[in-house]
Scaffold this active site. Sequence first.
Site, short mmCIF file in Angstrom:
data_model
loop_
_atom_site.label_atom_id
_atom_site.label_comp_id
_atom_site.label_asym_id
_atom_site.label_seq_id
_atom_site.Cartn_x
_atom_site.Cartn_y
_atom_site.Cartn_z
N THR A 42 -19.19 -27.54 -20.25
CA THR A 42 -17.92 -28.16 -20.66
C THR A 42 -16.87 -27.87 -19.60
OG1 THR A 42 -17.52 -26.24 -22.09
CG2 THR A 42 -18.39 -28.22 -23.13
N LYS A 71 -24.14 -21.82 -20.83
CA LYS A 71 -22.83 -22.38 -20.54
C LYS A 71 -21.78 -21.51 -21.19
CE LYS A 71 -20.33 -24.57 -22.78
NZ LYS A 71 -19.10 -24.33 -23.64
N THR A 123 -17.66 -18.78 -26.66
CA THR A 123 -17.94 -20.21 -26.65
C THR A 123 -19.03 -20.39 -25.64
OG1 THR A 123 -15.73 -20.84 -27.18
CG2 THR A 123 -17.07 -22.51 -26.25
N GLU A 141 -12.53 -19.62 -17.27
CA GLU A 141 -11.54 -20.65 -17.01
C GLU A 141 -10.39 -20.12 -16.15
OE1 GLU A 141 -12.23 -23.40 -20.98
OE2 GLU A 141 -10.45 -22.14 -20.86
N ASN A 158 -5.37 -24.95 -20.43
CA ASN A 158 -5.61 -25.03 -21.87
C ASN A 158 -4.50 -25.71 -22.65
OD1 ASN A 158 -8.22 -23.60 -22.81
ND2 ASN A 158 -7.47 -22.30 -21.17
#
Length: 416
Positions: A169, A195, A206, A291, A413
């Site tokens: 993602t 992932k 996640t 991220e 985000n």
Amino acid sequence: LNVSAFPMSIQVKLIESPSGIADCPGFKTAGVACDIRGKGDLELLDLALVASEEPCHAAGVFTLNDVCAAPVLVCKEILTSPSAKVAGIVVNSGNANAATAEQGMIDAKEMSAIAQLETGIGSPFLVCSTGRIGRKLPMQNIKTGIAAAAKALSEESQNSLDAADAILTSDTRRKCATAQFTYKGTTLTVSGIAKGAGMIEPNMATMLAFLTTDLDVDNAALKNTLVQACNKTFNRISIDGDMSTNDTVLLLANGKSGLVPDDSPELLQAFREAVFMVCDTLAEKIVGDGEKITKLVELIVEGCQTEEDAEKVARCVGNSLLVKTSWYGSDPNWGRLADAAGYARVGLKEACFDIHYDEVPALIGGIPQDSKLSEWKAIVAKKRFRITLNLNQGSGTFRLLTSDLSEAYVNFNKSE
């Protein structure tokens, strides 16, 4: 059976340039694009299929979030039977199928059924999804994608790499790992893909991870092995302190090698080591691809009265926004580390407290080592470094892989 009581004579090694699932004999994979995000992008791979040549044993570890995605519930249902066997895994990215009520369950079960129909395999497929929460799956696109993936199934490495890409993602790169060892002249394999980049905090994150092996391992032994490995790896990483709705780690064993670990404590120990090594490698790759992070930090807490105390300290430090932002600024502000360790409230005694950046002392017995300032700065400026906190009160230890926090993370985000 306490396999740790037996000496480790089998050498387990990670292979270079792993291809993921394709490294393990007896499994076929495919990754296709079917525009699950609804943006008209027919180049972005977003659906993966993993299929075993023969129905295989399986085990899973899942999120503890009360808001639990439909595919997680379906996987748990499939794995309820101790003797359950599965055909493989079908997984989509771009849509989590979480907080989607009854329709989400219907769609997740339909994904499994379609995979069975399109592959012609009688056993159920485990189902996983990842992506945005609260949106219904575009089932027509999913159906088209599963049909295409079933036709494309292959043992080729490129197919496996495509599958590893299709589950991503916000990740910036695929994550693969493979460990192998030799037993009685036979090379045995544990391979995996994963992932995860954001919403990373145990229990798990996640994240999705899929592991396969060609050993013949029953469901109970797989579950035991997987839980132990996850507790030492995926449950010891943190990027942003948020637990996801979809966290899933699956381990499939097809028995193609014909070797049964229960027949040999030595073989069972090697298998468990291989699973741990693959999980540990994938866990580090997840944190390293967090991220918008710029630093990967290995946080070691030792000298606590219990392991539970050491974990409390590690999580307080590793999740502190003040600590994370200082790392981003390459500022060796050990005072923030001490503060966070203190509010873990495990009875830290300042006069016994040591802090090291890599091997360089910052605090020894509560006394600052200010002459080392330039060395601390050089270490915290690196992309990967280690911080050790020693409370000198016992033998409890805990290792946490964590990261810094940048303004780019906030910008990324806020627009998601």
